[in-house]
Design an enzyme around this catalytic site. Structure first.
Site, mmCIF file in Angstrom:
data_model
loop_
_atom_site.group_PDB
_atom_site.id
_atom_site.type_symbol
_atom_site.label_atom_id
_atom_site.label_comp_id
_atom_site.label_asym_id
_atom_site.label_seq_id
_atom_site.Cartn_x
_atom_site.Cartn_y
_atom_site.Cartn_z
ATOM 1 N N GLY A 16 0.813 -1.224 0.000
ATOM 2 C CA GLY A 16 0.000 0.000 0.000
ATOM 3 C C GLY A 16 0.837 1.259 0.000
ATOM 4 O O GLY A 16 0.511 2.226 0.684
ATOM 5 N N THR A 18 2.739 4.144 -2.786
ATOM 6 C CA THR A 18 2.191 4.900 -3.918
ATOM 7 C C THR A 18 1.743 3.942 -5.022
ATOM 8 O O THR A 18 0.689 4.131 -5.638
ATOM 9 C CB THR A 18 3.252 5.882 -4.455
ATOM 10 O OG1 THR A 18 3.720 6.678 -3.361
ATOM 11 C CG2 THR A 18 2.681 6.794 -5.509
ATOM 12 N N ALA A 53 8.256 14.166 -6.360
ATOM 13 C CA ALA A 53 8.229 15.001 -7.571
ATOM 14 C C ALA A 53 7.607 14.187 -8.701
ATOM 15 O O ALA A 53 7.900 13.004 -8.847
ATOM 16 C CB ALA A 53 9.641 15.429 -7.944
ATOM 17 N N LYS A 81 4.945 22.152 -10.226
ATOM 18 C CA LYS A 81 6.309 21.914 -10.711
ATOM 19 C C LYS A 81 6.334 22.196 -12.207
ATOM 20 O O LYS A 81 5.616 21.560 -12.973
ATOM 21 C CB LYS A 81 6.702 20.457 -10.415
ATOM 22 C CG LYS A 81 8.046 20.070 -11.003
ATOM 23 C CD LYS A 81 8.383 18.612 -10.756
ATOM 24 C CE LYS A 81 9.566 18.192 -11.588
ATOM 25 N NZ LYS A 81 9.808 16.745 -11.546
ATOM 26 N N LEU A 330 8.356 -0.037 -7.240
ATOM 27 C CA LEU A 330 9.732 -0.456 -6.967
ATOM 28 C C LEU A 330 9.909 -1.968 -7.084
ATOM 29 O O LEU A 330 11.014 -2.441 -7.312
ATOM 30 C CB LEU A 330 10.142 0.035 -5.570
ATOM 31 C CG LEU A 330 10.111 1.568 -5.415
ATOM 32 C CD1 LEU A 330 10.334 1.973 -3.962
ATOM 33 C CD2 LEU A 330 11.142 2.239 -6.325
ATOM 34 N N ILE A 343 6.781 7.386 -10.446
ATOM 35 C CA ILE A 343 5.322 7.414 -10.249
ATOM 36 C C ILE A 343 4.637 7.354 -11.614
ATOM 37 O O ILE A 343 3.636 6.657 -11.797
ATOM 38 C CB ILE A 343 4.899 8.672 -9.446
ATOM 39 C CG1 ILE A 343 5.473 8.581 -8.025
ATOM 40 C CG2 ILE A 343 3.376 8.813 -9.404
ATOM 41 C CD1 ILE A 343 5.266 9.822 -7.176
#
Ligand SMILES: Cc1cc2nc3c(=O)[nH]c(=O)nc-3n(C[C@H](O)[C@H](O)[C@H](O)COP(=O)(O)OP(=O)(O)OC[C@H]3O[C@@H](n4cnc5c(N)ncnc54)[C@H](O)[C@@H]3O)c2cc1C
Length: 503
Positions: A16, A18, A53, A81, A330, A343
């Site tokens: 759980g 991102t 980011a 950004k 990951l 992301i």
């Protein structure tokens, strides 16, 4: 595989962070009526706690999910950004911004930078960044968005708050969250497919399709299915990071800072309530103690968290989809945080899975297609990131000598040669980074093209002057109308409706 003929309706997401919650949000919102979705996470283990980011396509993903931007920005303490400022990369003292916008105006035969290069030769001393709205707005600390706004942007966000925000969203759309530590992953004796996750205490979560979002542990993909890892550390030597949060000391600027040092780089990510900092380095060239010391010397504002070392390996899993399991985040690999692509790759991974979803059973052709697309996408991202390390004049440390002299992937070597010869840059099909990105980084890192397309030579000096001045003045006029980024954020997030999280 007998499973291949079985309908798939029970999806189990392991993890759980991102990745897990992005997968849960997308599946529940878009396919929730067809699927039964369970997510298992362990508070005891926690998440990697970084990843703040992002890049502009996240906005498209949010739109697809119907996420209200104001609510999202307020819940995650997000700021805008417009790009990344790279300091000391090409050589010490250098600075350039890789902004999200387009530069100038392009002709079908050649891109704007060819006109800019010719202008330079004619004696115009403009910077290529003068022709990019986002870059000029970033430098001026200005920002605004509206449905009609021409500004292309992404977000800086609080990773923990983002996972919570997506959890609330996903639970609304029917995701069942189970808290617990997975102690065992059970496979079918005949097919090898995963059948269930067994939690400490004995609870069993059965599923048809499993999504491994367990982070670097890759509990399902690696530990259970034994899918190996392709190491890319010879191209991307950084393998450690020390993140640290500090209090904000001034207004938030609408860009990330990436400051190169002798064995890696440091990030600064401004959020509404704090600043995310971190030092990325290679443990072969810098010790953990040196890294922590260096980071502490280069932060502004009071520390909110203590520094901690995260170790990682750059590379990718040989297959992102194996049997009835897909790895995201990951667990599927990690390139480098330098261009904030992880992301985004989670989003494209879950989008791809939804496009190829095996409702009628997992088939080799679906798996092959998914893996092939994933491989190609990641290799192009990898090349773009390796570019930053390799094209440099820095040679003062073993780390930079290694980067400058390493043999890069053939695909990247070809791009660099093309740009060096005649300033040609391109965006491959299915590639994330556009020509503008390649050009900004290649020029910014100090690559000097020997030639360029002859088309701009057809312009007289007066025409070139008029052309360039016209572009610059229209950018100046848009930027002058924009509010300060900090003022915009204060106002925009204050006006968010407190009661509704999603549209
Ligand atoms: C230094 C660094 C900086 C980064 N910066 C950026 C950035 O700026 N932008 C960007 O896009 N990406 C960045 N990333 C990548 C980004 O952090 C990740 O892609 C993102 O956070 C997704 O992580 P994850 O969900 O895959 O893993 P994690 O956050 O590690 O989540 C793993 C989940 O699995 C659960 N879990 C693990 N084992 C078990 C078990 N046995 N039982 C139950 N649950 C278990 C954990 O509790 C957790 O919920 C960065 C990464 C690093 C290392």
């Amino acid at each position: 595989m007998s499973q291949d003929n079985n309908k798939i309706s029970r999806v189990v997401i392991a993890g759980g962070g991102t990745a897990g919650w992005i997968a849960a949000a997308a599946l529940s919102k878009k396919l929730g009526e067809l699927l039964d979705i369970t997510l298992v996470e362990s508070e005891q283990i926690g998440t990697v706690g970084v990843g703040e980011a992002t890049i502009p396509p996240l906005r498209t993903f949010h739109k697809l999910l119907g996420i209200d931007e104001k609510q999202f920005m307020r819940a995650t303490q997000a700021t805008a950004k417009l790009g990344i400022a790279f300091e000391n990369w090409g050589k010490k003292g250098d600075r350039y911004i890789h902004a999200f916008g387009k530069m100038g105006a392009t002709a079908w035969m050649c891109d704007f930078h060819h006109f800019w290069l010719h202008g330079r030769e004619m004696g115009f001393d403009s910077d290529i960044g003068d022709f990019c709205l986002e870059l000029q707005a970033a430098e001026a600390g200005k920002f605004a968005t509206s449905p009609k706004s021409p500004v292309n942007f992404a977000y800086h966000l609080d990773a923990g708050k983002y996972a919570k925000f997506l959890r609330t969203f996903s639970e609304r759309y029917g995701v069942t969250r189970v808290e617990g530590k997975i102690s065992e992953v059970e496979q079918n004796h005949e097919t090898g497919n995963i059948e269930s996750l067994v939690l400490e205490g004995g609870r069993r979560i059965n599923g048809d399709l499993f999504i491994d979002c367990t982070g670097f542990r890759a509990l399902l993909m690696q530990k259970t299915l034994g899918v190996g890892f392709e190491d890319w550390s010879h191209w991307l030597p950084c393998n450690s990071a020390v993140p640290l949060q500090t209090e904000a000391t001034g207004p938030a600027m609408p860009y990330t800072r990436s400051i190169a040092h002798e064995a890696g780089w440091q990030w600064r990510i401004p959020l509404q309530n704090r600043v995310g900092n971190g030092l990325v380095y290679s443990s072969h060239f810098m010790s953990d103690d040196e890294a922590i010391e260096k980071l502490l010397l280069n932060i502004e504002g009071e520390m909110i968290t203590e520094p901690r070392v995260i170790r990682y390996q750059t590379g990718r899993r040989h297959q992102a989809w194996s049997r009835n399991c897909v790895a995201l985040g990951l667990a599927s690999g990690f390139v480098e945080p330098l261009e904030s692509t992880s992301i985004h790759l989670i989003v494209t991974g879950i989008t791809r899975l939804m496009q190829l979803f095996p409702f009628d059973g997992v088939s080799p052709s679906l798996v092959d297609e998914y893996n092939q697309q994933t491989r190609e996408e990641l290799e192009k991202v990898r090349d773009f990131i390796v570019l930053h390390y390799h094209v440099t004049e820095r040679e003062e440390s073993d780390f930079w000598r290694h980067c400058k002299n390493m043999q890069v992937p053939e695909t990247l070597a070809r791009r660099v040669a093309l740009f060096e010869e005649r300033a040609h840059a391109y965006q491959d099909s299915g590639e994330l980074f556009r020509v503008d990105s390649w050009v900004q980084v290649m020029l910014g890192q100090g690559l000097k093209p020997k030639g360029y397309h002859p088309l701009p030579r057809l312009m007289s000096e007066a025409e070139m002057q008029k052309f360039q001045e016209g572009l610059k003045s229209s950018i100046r006029s848009v930027v002058s109308e924009l509010p300060a980024h900090q003022d915009f954020i204060d106002q925009y997030c204050r006006s968010a409706d407190r009661d509704t999280l999603v549209q």
